[in-house]
Structures are given as structure tokens and as C-alpha cells.
Design a protein around this motif. Structure first.
Motif, PDB file in Angstrom:
ATOM      1  N   TYR B 245       6.761   1.541   1.413  1.00  0.00           N
ATOM      2  CA  TYR B 245       5.807   0.647   2.072  1.00  0.00           C
ATOM      3  C   TYR B 245       5.538  -0.598   1.219  1.00  0.00           C
ATOM      4  CZ  TYR B 245       1.440  -1.126   3.923  1.00  0.00           C
ATOM      5  OH  TYR B 245       0.469  -1.952   4.418  1.00  0.00           O
ATOM      6  N   PHE B 246       5.351  -0.388  -0.073  1.00  0.00           N
ATOM      7  CA  PHE B 246       5.112  -1.535  -0.957  1.00  0.00           C
ATOM      8  C   PHE B 246       6.345  -2.428  -1.052  1.00  0.00           C
ATOM      9  CE2 PHE B 246       1.053  -1.411  -3.437  1.00  0.00           C
ATOM     10  CZ  PHE B 246       0.439  -0.451  -2.662  1.00  0.00           C
ATOM     11  N   LEU B 247       7.506  -1.808  -0.960  1.00  0.00           N
ATOM     12  CA  LEU B 247       8.747  -2.584  -1.046  1.00  0.00           C
ATOM     13  C   LEU B 247       8.905  -3.492   0.170  1.00  0.00           C
ATOM     14  CD1 LEU B 247      11.291  -2.815  -2.889  1.00  0.00           C
ATOM     15  CD2 LEU B 247      12.401  -1.154  -1.403  1.00  0.00           C
ATOM     16  N   GLU B 248       8.524  -2.970   1.341  1.00  0.00           N
ATOM     17  CA  GLU B 248       8.741  -3.758   2.553  1.00  0.00           C
ATOM     18  C   GLU B 248       7.572  -4.699   2.885  1.00  0.00           C
ATOM     19  OE1 GLU B 248       7.668  -0.243   5.825  1.00  0.00           O
ATOM     20  OE2 GLU B 248       9.160  -1.748   6.335  1.00  0.00           O
ATOM     21  N   SER B 249       6.412  -4.502   2.226  1.00  0.00           N
ATOM     22  CA  SER B 249       5.254  -5.362   2.518  1.00  0.00           C
ATOM     23  C   SER B 249       5.331  -6.636   1.697  1.00  0.00           C
ATOM     24  CB  SER B 249       3.952  -4.631   2.172  1.00  0.00           C
ATOM     25  OG  SER B 249       3.848  -3.454   2.920  1.00  0.00           O
ATOM     26  N   GLU B 250       5.221  -7.755   2.374  1.00  0.00           N
ATOM     27  CA  GLU B 250       5.364  -9.027   1.661  1.00  0.00           C
ATOM     28  C   GLU B 250       4.191  -9.301   0.724  1.00  0.00           C
ATOM     29  OE1 GLU B 250       6.211 -12.168   4.387  1.00  0.00           O
ATOM     30  OE2 GLU B 250       8.188 -11.330   4.874  1.00  0.00           O
ATOM     31  N   ASP B 251       3.018  -8.790   1.088  1.00  0.00           N
ATOM     32  CA  ASP B 251       1.848  -9.090   0.268  1.00  0.00           C
ATOM     33  C   ASP B 251       1.544  -8.005  -0.777  1.00  0.00           C
ATOM     34  OD1 ASP B 251       1.303  -7.362   2.304  1.00  0.00           O
ATOM     35  OD2 ASP B 251      -0.788  -7.987   2.532  1.00  0.00           O
ATOM     36  N   VAL B 297      -2.463   2.591  -8.241  1.00  0.00           N
ATOM     37  CA  VAL B 297      -1.694   1.776  -7.297  1.00  0.00           C
ATOM     38  C   VAL B 297      -2.671   1.157  -6.296  1.00  0.00           C
ATOM     39  CG1 VAL B 297      -0.096   1.964  -5.360  1.00  0.00           C
ATOM     40  CG2 VAL B 297       0.398   3.153  -7.519  1.00  0.00           C
ATOM     41  N   PRO B 298      -2.589  -0.147  -6.032  1.00  0.00           N
ATOM     42  CA  PRO B 298      -3.537  -0.806  -5.143  1.00  0.00           C
ATOM     43  C   PRO B 298      -3.257  -0.539  -3.662  1.00  0.00           C
ATOM     44  CG  PRO B 298      -1.953  -2.396  -5.929  1.00  0.00           C
ATOM     45  CD  PRO B 298      -1.627  -1.094  -6.613  1.00  0.00           C
ATOM     46  N   VAL B 299      -3.383   0.724  -3.288  1.00  0.00           N
ATOM     47  CA  VAL B 299      -3.223   1.085  -1.879  1.00  0.00           C
ATOM     48  C   VAL B 299      -4.609   1.025  -1.237  1.00  0.00           C
ATOM     49  CG1 VAL B 299      -3.544   3.584  -2.220  1.00  0.00           C
ATOM     50  CG2 VAL B 299      -2.086   2.787  -0.366  1.00  0.00           C
ATOM     51  N   SER B 300      -4.678   0.708   0.054  1.00  0.00           N
ATOM     52  CA  SER B 300      -6.010   0.660   0.698  1.00  0.00           C
ATOM     53  C   SER B 300      -5.965   1.376   2.048  1.00  0.00           C
ATOM     54  CB  SER B 300      -6.451  -0.790   0.876  1.00  0.00           C
ATOM     55  OG  SER B 300      -5.688  -1.387   1.893  1.00  0.00           O
ATOM     56  N   LYS B 301      -7.133   1.635   2.592  1.00  0.00           N
ATOM     57  CA  LYS B 301      -7.245   2.396   3.837  1.00  0.00           C
ATOM     58  C   LYS B 301      -6.397   1.806   4.964  1.00  0.00           C
ATOM     59  CE  LYS B 301     -11.737   4.765   3.617  1.00  0.00           C
ATOM     60  NZ  LYS B 301     -11.218   6.123   3.814  1.00  0.00           N
ATOM     61  N   GLU B 302      -6.277   0.476   4.979  1.00  0.00           N
ATOM     62  CA  GLU B 302      -5.503  -0.168   6.053  1.00  0.00           C
ATOM     63  C   GLU B 302      -4.021   0.206   5.958  1.00  0.00           C
ATOM     64  OE1 GLU B 302      -7.603  -2.677   4.028  1.00  0.00           O
ATOM     65  OE2 GLU B 302      -8.943  -1.379   5.189  1.00  0.00           O
ATOM     66  N   ASP B 303      -3.597   0.622   4.769  1.00  0.00           N
ATOM     67  CA  ASP B 303      -2.176   0.935   4.581  1.00  0.00           C
ATOM     68  C   ASP B 303      -1.812   2.337   5.068  1.00  0.00           C
ATOM     69  OD1 ASP B 303      -2.042  -1.514   3.208  1.00  0.00           O
ATOM     70  OD2 ASP B 303      -2.518  -0.544   1.295  1.00  0.00           O
ATOM     71  N   ILE B 308       2.006   6.768   6.444  1.00  0.00           N
ATOM     72  CA  ILE B 308       2.234   8.054   7.134  1.00  0.00           C
ATOM     73  C   ILE B 308       3.423   7.954   8.079  1.00  0.00           C
ATOM     74  CG2 ILE B 308       1.212   9.609   8.863  1.00  0.00           C
ATOM     75  CD1 ILE B 308      -1.488   9.065   7.274  1.00  0.00           C
ATOM     76  N   ASP B 309       3.570   6.797   8.704  1.00  0.00           N
ATOM     77  CA  ASP B 309       4.707   6.579   9.587  1.00  0.00           C
ATOM     78  C   ASP B 309       6.028   6.690   8.815  1.00  0.00           C
ATOM     79  OD1 ASP B 309       5.271   5.988  12.339  1.00  0.00           O
ATOM     80  OD2 ASP B 309       6.233   4.168  11.585  1.00  0.00           O
ATOM     81  N   LYS B 338       3.316  22.632   5.731  1.00  0.00           N
ATOM     82  CA  LYS B 338       2.907  21.645   6.732  1.00  0.00           C
ATOM     83  C   LYS B 338       1.512  21.144   6.383  1.00  0.00           C
ATOM     84  CE  LYS B 338       6.544  23.143   8.933  1.00  0.00           C
ATOM     85  NZ  LYS B 338       7.622  22.882   7.957  1.00  0.00           N
ATOM     86  N   VAL B 339       1.317  19.846   6.534  1.00  0.00           N
ATOM     87  CA  VAL B 339       0.030  19.248   6.169  1.00  0.00           C
ATOM     88  C   VAL B 339      -0.418  18.346   7.315  1.00  0.00           C
ATOM     89  CG1 VAL B 339      -1.127  17.734   4.508  1.00  0.00           C
ATOM     90  CG2 VAL B 339       0.627  19.339   3.713  1.00  0.00           C
ATOM     91  N   SER B 340      -1.674  18.417   7.674  1.00  0.00           N
ATOM     92  CA  SER B 340      -2.170  17.579   8.770  1.00  0.00           C
ATOM     93  C   SER B 340      -2.307  16.132   8.298  1.00  0.00           C
ATOM     94  CB  SER B 340      -3.524  18.082   9.255  1.00  0.00           C
ATOM     95  OG  SER B 340      -4.512  17.778   8.281  1.00  0.00           O
ATOM     96  N   ILE B 341      -2.253  15.214   9.236  1.00  0.00           N
ATOM     97  CA  ILE B 341      -2.386  13.794   8.911  1.00  0.00           C
ATOM     98  C   ILE B 341      -3.770  13.522   8.327  1.00  0.00           C
ATOM     99  CG2 ILE B 341      -2.546  11.508   9.992  1.00  0.00           C
ATOM    100  CD1 ILE B 341      -0.111  12.291  11.666  1.00  0.00           C
ATOM    101  N   ASP B 342      -4.772  14.187   8.853  1.00  0.00           N
ATOM    102  CA  ASP B 342      -6.126  13.998   8.321  1.00  0.00           C
ATOM    103  C   ASP B 342      -6.213  14.355   6.840  1.00  0.00           C
ATOM    104  OD1 ASP B 342      -7.129  12.997  10.612  1.00  0.00           O
ATOM    105  OD2 ASP B 342      -8.038  14.878  11.323  1.00  0.00           O
ATOM    106  N   LEU B 343      -5.552  15.445   6.479  1.00  0.00           N
ATOM    107  CA  LEU B 343      -5.611  15.872   5.082  1.00  0.00           C
ATOM    108  C   LEU B 343      -4.841  14.909   4.172  1.00  0.00           C
ATOM    109  CD1 LEU B 343      -6.682  17.915   3.086  1.00  0.00           C
ATOM    110  CD2 LEU B 343      -4.775  19.444   3.637  1.00  0.00           C
TER     111      LEU B 343
END
Lengths: 353, 353
Positions: B245-251, B297-303, B308-309, B338-343
């Protein structure tokens, strides 16, 4: 016809094959099966296959453009991308249905997608049936260099159904004959003798079965092409170079593989007569028989240098040395023969004469 | 240090390795040896290698641009073309000297050039030493999907020389630590304990040897990743997705592999605590230790949704199901969880907190 057991997989014929595919898909529990076709096999062959498949799975069809010119990494990338977009995972199955371009390239794509998924080959041309059913060779071209990129990888099974041949043009049928003649000349006199009498009826299904049987014997004996397997290259050293040359020349028509190998078998028989006393009567019979079936390739003296240059790129070369398979007689092959450039030119003169 | 015998080849250390390469080249009678480098290893590592090689052969150096962004089929095509132009044949040898990009891609190129030539890997980064020396994985990326195209293929041998590490930046050294921590957490308490005390001196050569030894045990037990080998993916399910995700995100800045896996190990330890009662004290120790070494790592909720995709494209998925390796305790792994997306989202919240 009887199933032929190859290295790690069976080659099935007709109904036995469809039964085996149905059973395989059911047993492995595939949910989606991917099918690689070109526009021709999509129209003419896929419907035959789909009618025979009696399994409850989703089929995703990936179509590419037909033709050797598309047997390259660009096309592979579009197939890998399609597999990705369609959600193919490591446990997916790819069925390749088509000529050698489809089975060679489909095998390469499958065995390198996510480090390898399972695949089944259904060759639909005479050439791919007798040439590509056993041996585990997969690959694509790099520029004009045929099968320069690829690897050895086995399908789960191969299905041969002569019904697919009905969709072929006369030219494509003839093209496949060259490989059958090659098996005859190098390995089976009686197979060769079926060609020399033009009044005889041809048993095509029998010839296909026998050709695959021969190739399988050779491959089982020498999978990695250290010795015996080299006989499969008879006619191919000069033949491949001429085929590549015509493909890259703008003012030349593209040859069928059979036309190119036909030229290769005549010229290499000539060289055999010069170096190993291959009988002149057999040489003449080869020339007349093959020319009757294939006609003559419009190669000319000006083409010789470029053709010889291309031979230097043959995958079979080691340390820059071009290696020929030659004949002392029908069924009596000699591998790893060195041939002078002058003699190669002389053999092309003989072909043209 | 003692040579480690892997599936079909040895991993040599220091001088033993150079002796083995010299012997191998002399014995096999190579006339030309091809060496794949990037601009960094060309300048800093190749001279070290060349000083150690005492054989009478010609070296042809093929240089590519460094960086994960070049680990693709376009670069492969330029290497295949260079090998072709330089006259590499089936009996040629390719030595890959560099980080994981060079050894993964060089291995793929070698094992698909003319259906496979021999290759030797000399990893020069800490990450490629401990991660890519055994296991036979080769490959390149397809778009943002890491190692989507590739195959299992073994080098003739691997040479580890810690001298090459002196040319690495601090950041690159740290990046490699993540995999060593992973071996500790999943397989060797005492290796993990070397990280938890910040006052301790680090025995880097010993850690490298032990890491390769562990990976080798795992790979020998389960080469094709049916079971045990899956533990090597600890921290990688979420880690890989964040890295892509970080590789493909321009910002976003590009992460080191270690930074991404560091995040993955913390989040997956959190999930382990929720699903398998992984001890909270160990969870906290993992978070503080790994954050001390790698920062955050500067990951945020919007990411989250995009990350997950990307997990859905992980090569380890089967039938669209994302599979995690989790822990019941240090050294106590559970595969195919198996892990739920929420978790997953919750675990990222924990990481950020």
C-alpha cells in the motif's frame, strides 16, 4: 486408444480424457477453472470441451490473440494480470486449449503464477498433439528467438481428441506432418514408410498415438536433453533458423513450422550423406517425399549468411558450437555433430536444386 | 562458521564459500561467468568478490538499477536480452550479488533462461542473507503484487560473507532485523531474548547463522509450504499489505521491508492475544522492543480499507480466504487462522495507540 503414461502425468485419448478431467476437477474441489484460448479455439474448440465437462464449477475464459507473434512476455503479462483480476489463487487450475503457442505459453504462465499452479493441456493442432504433449517444455519467444524464456514443467494431464483437428486448415494439418516424419526418420522405419507411398491411405489417429509414444520413450529416457532427446532436434537446427529468419524478414512470408522443418530434414539428410554416408537413395526419397508434401520454401543464396547467424543462437549450442543431429541411416542417428559453414551452404544449394 | 546444507545445495560462510565457488567454476569448466549486480553492489561488493575469485574465466557484468520498483518483468527482459547478446548458453553460470531484489529476480531469470541455467546467490544485505538464502523462492512483482510471478528453483550454492554488510546503511541493517525477530518469536526463544535487552551486545554473525539454520529446518520439513513453512509468514500478512500500500500510494514514503514486517508482527501478536490468549506481557514486550528498534509506520485509519483489500491478493490465500499465522505463546505457532476484518482493524488501532 490406450493412455500413454509420461514422466509424471498421463496423456489420454478421446472419451477417457474427458472422464479423467471431470474426475480430476471433482476430486480436487476446484471452485473456478480458468481456460486459456485464442479466438479460433474459443469459437471452434471450447464448445466441444464444455459439452464434455460435467462438473459444477465456474469457468473463466481468458482469450489471447492467435499466432506465434503473440507468444511473448507481453502476452504472458496480460494473462498473469487476468488471472490476478479474476482471483486465481495457488490452488486454481488452468486448462490450455489450442496449438503450441497456447500450450507452451499457458504452461509457462501457469508454472510461474504465484510460483506455480496446476494446468492441463488440450492440444488442438496436429503439431501440438505430436510435439508438445510430452516433454514438459514450456516457454515463450524473446524477439525472434524461439522459446528463449521458459522452463520444464509438467501438466496434470494431456487430452488428445482428434475431433479438434476437423477445425484445422489443410495447411495446419500438413504442418504437423513434419514432426511425424521426423519420428519416422530418426526412430521408426515403418512410420516413415507410411509417407513414401503416395497412394496409401493415412491413419492419422494411429500416427498421432505412435508419435506421442515415441516422443515419450525418448523423453522418459532423457528428460533433460543430455543425449537421446537430442534426436528430437533432427531437422530443427537449420529449420528453426530458417523459420526465425522468415519471421523477422519483412519481405518474406511467414513459414509454418512444418515447412521450415521439412527444409531442415532435407538439408540435414544431405549433410548426413556427406559426413556419415547416409544412403543416397534414402536421401533422394526424403527429398521427393517431403517436397511432394510441403513444396519448397523460397529461400535464396542471399539469405544464407543471416540464416547461419541465427543458428549461432540455438538453445542447443554450447560454447558457441552449433550441434547437429545427423543420420547414418533411417533410425540410425548421430548426436552432437559439428558441421562446417560451407557444408551448411552446400546443403541449402542441394535443397534449392 | 559451519556450512549449512539445504535442500539440494550448501550455504557457505566466509572463506569456505569463496573456496567452493572457485572450485565449482574450475570443475565445471565455465569459460564465461555472468554476474548480476545493481549500481551499489557493482561499486561496493563486486570488487570484494573479484578479489576472492582465483579462476581463469571471463566475467561479464550485467547491471540493473537498484530498488524494489525495478523488480519486474521489464527488468527481467533486459537481463534475458543481455544474456542473449553476451552469448550465454545453457551451460552458463549466473552469479547474483545483491539484496533480495537481485537474488530473487536473478534466480527467476536464470531458471527461465533457455529453460534454466545454473546460478549462485551472494546476498549482500542482512535481509537477503537471513530471508532469501534458503527456500528456493525466486520471483518478481506484478504491479504492486509482490513476487506474483516466479517459481521454486535452487541455486548451486549460496555464499554469506558479513563483510558485505559493512556497505549497508543503518536503515538497511535494521530492516533485516525484522526477519531475525520473526525467527525468534515463532521458533527460538533464546534468539528473541537477544533483542529484548537493549544493553546487550549483538552478535550479528551468530544471529545470521542461527536464522538461516532455522529457516533451513523449516524449509527441509516443508518445502512446498503445505504446513510448517507457513510460520515464515508470521507478521507478513498485514505487513506485506501495508508495504504494498505504501509503495503504490503517491503521498506515502516507501517502507523498508523490516518496518512493514515490524508493524505486522505487533498487530498479529495483538490478534493472537485476542484469539489464542497470547500472554499480554509478551505482547507488550513485543510492542516496546519492536517499536524501539523500528519506530512507527505512519499508517492512519483512512488507510485501513485499502490495506485490507490488498490482503485479499496475498499468494497464501485459498478460495479468497486470508490465512494468518498466529501465536499461542513465543515459539507456539498456529497456522491457517481466520481473522475477522474488525479484528484486523482493531489490531491496527492497537499498533497506533
Amino acid at each position: 486408444m490406450q493412455t500413454i503414461q509420461s514422466t509424471s502425468y498421463p496423456v489420454h485419448f478421446q472419451e477417457t480424457g474427458y472422464d479423467a478431467i471431470n474426475e480430476f476437477i471433482a476430486k480436487k474441489g476446484f471452485k473456478t477453472v480458468f481456460i486459456l484460448v485464442d479466438e479460433n479455439t474459443h469459437e471452434h474448440c471450447l464448445p466441444i470441451l464444455q459439452q464434455e465437462l460435467e462438473v459444477d464449477v465456474t469457468f473463466e475464459v481468458i482469450e489471447i490473440e492467435s499466432g506465434e507473434v503473440n507468444k511473448n512476455l507481453g502476452t504472458c503479462m496480460s494473462i498473469w494480470q487476468a488471472l490476478t483480476d479474476l482471483g486465481a489463487d495457488r490452488k486454481s487450475l488452468l486448462i490450455n486449449i489450442g496449438g503450441g503457442v497456447i500450450t507452451d505459453m499457458g504452461g509457462f504462465v501457469a508454472s510461474t503464477y504465484k510460483r506455480g499452479i496446476q494446468f492441463i493441456n488440450i492440444p488442438t493442432t496436429l503439431l501440438s498433439m505430436v510435439d508438445a504433449s510430452v516433454g514438459g517444455k514450456t516457454g515463450v519467444d524473446l524477439g525472434v528467438l524461439k522459446n528463449q524464456i521458459g522452463l520444464f514443467a509438467d501438466p496434470e494431464m494431456v487430452l488428445i481428441d482428434s475431433l479438434y483437428l476437423k477445425t484445422l486448415s489443410e495447411k495446419e494439418m500438413t504442418s504437423g506432418m513434419a514432426e511425424i516424419i521426423k519420428y519416422g526418420l530418426t526412430y521408426d522405419k515403418s512410420l516413415w514408410s507410411q509417407f513414401t507411398d503416395p497412394t496409401k491411405n493415412v491413419d492419422i489417429e494411429g500416427m498421432i498415438h505412435r508419435s506421442i509414444e515415441i516422443k515419450n520413450e525418448v523423453v522418459l529416457e532423457d528428460r533433460l536433453e543430455a543425449n537421446l532427446r537430442k534426436i528430437l532436434n533432427y531437422g530443427h537446427t537449420i529449420g528453426h533458423a530458417v523459420e526465425s529468419y522468415f519471421l523477422e524478414s519483412e519481405d518474406k512470408t511467414t513459414l509454418t513450422h512444418g515447412e521450415a522443418i521439412a527444409l531442415g530434414m532435407i538439408t540435414e539428410a544431405y549433410i548426413s550423406s556427406k559426413l556419415f554416408n547416409f544412403p543416397l537413395s534414402d536421401l533422394e526419397l526424403i527429398k521427393t517425399t517431403i517436397t511432394r508434401i510441403f513444396g519448397k520454401v523460397p529461400v535464396s543464396k542471399e539469405d544464407y549468411p543471416a540464416v547461419i547467424d541465427l543458428m549461432k543462437h540455438d538453445k542447443k549450442n554450447v560454447n558457441g558450437q552449433v550441434n547437429f543431429v545427423l543420420l547414418e541411416g533411417i533410425e540410425k542417428y548421430k548426436i552432437d555433430c559439428k558441421v562446417s559453414i560451407d557444408l551448411i551452404k552446400e546443403s541449402l544449394d542441394y535443397y534449392l536444386a
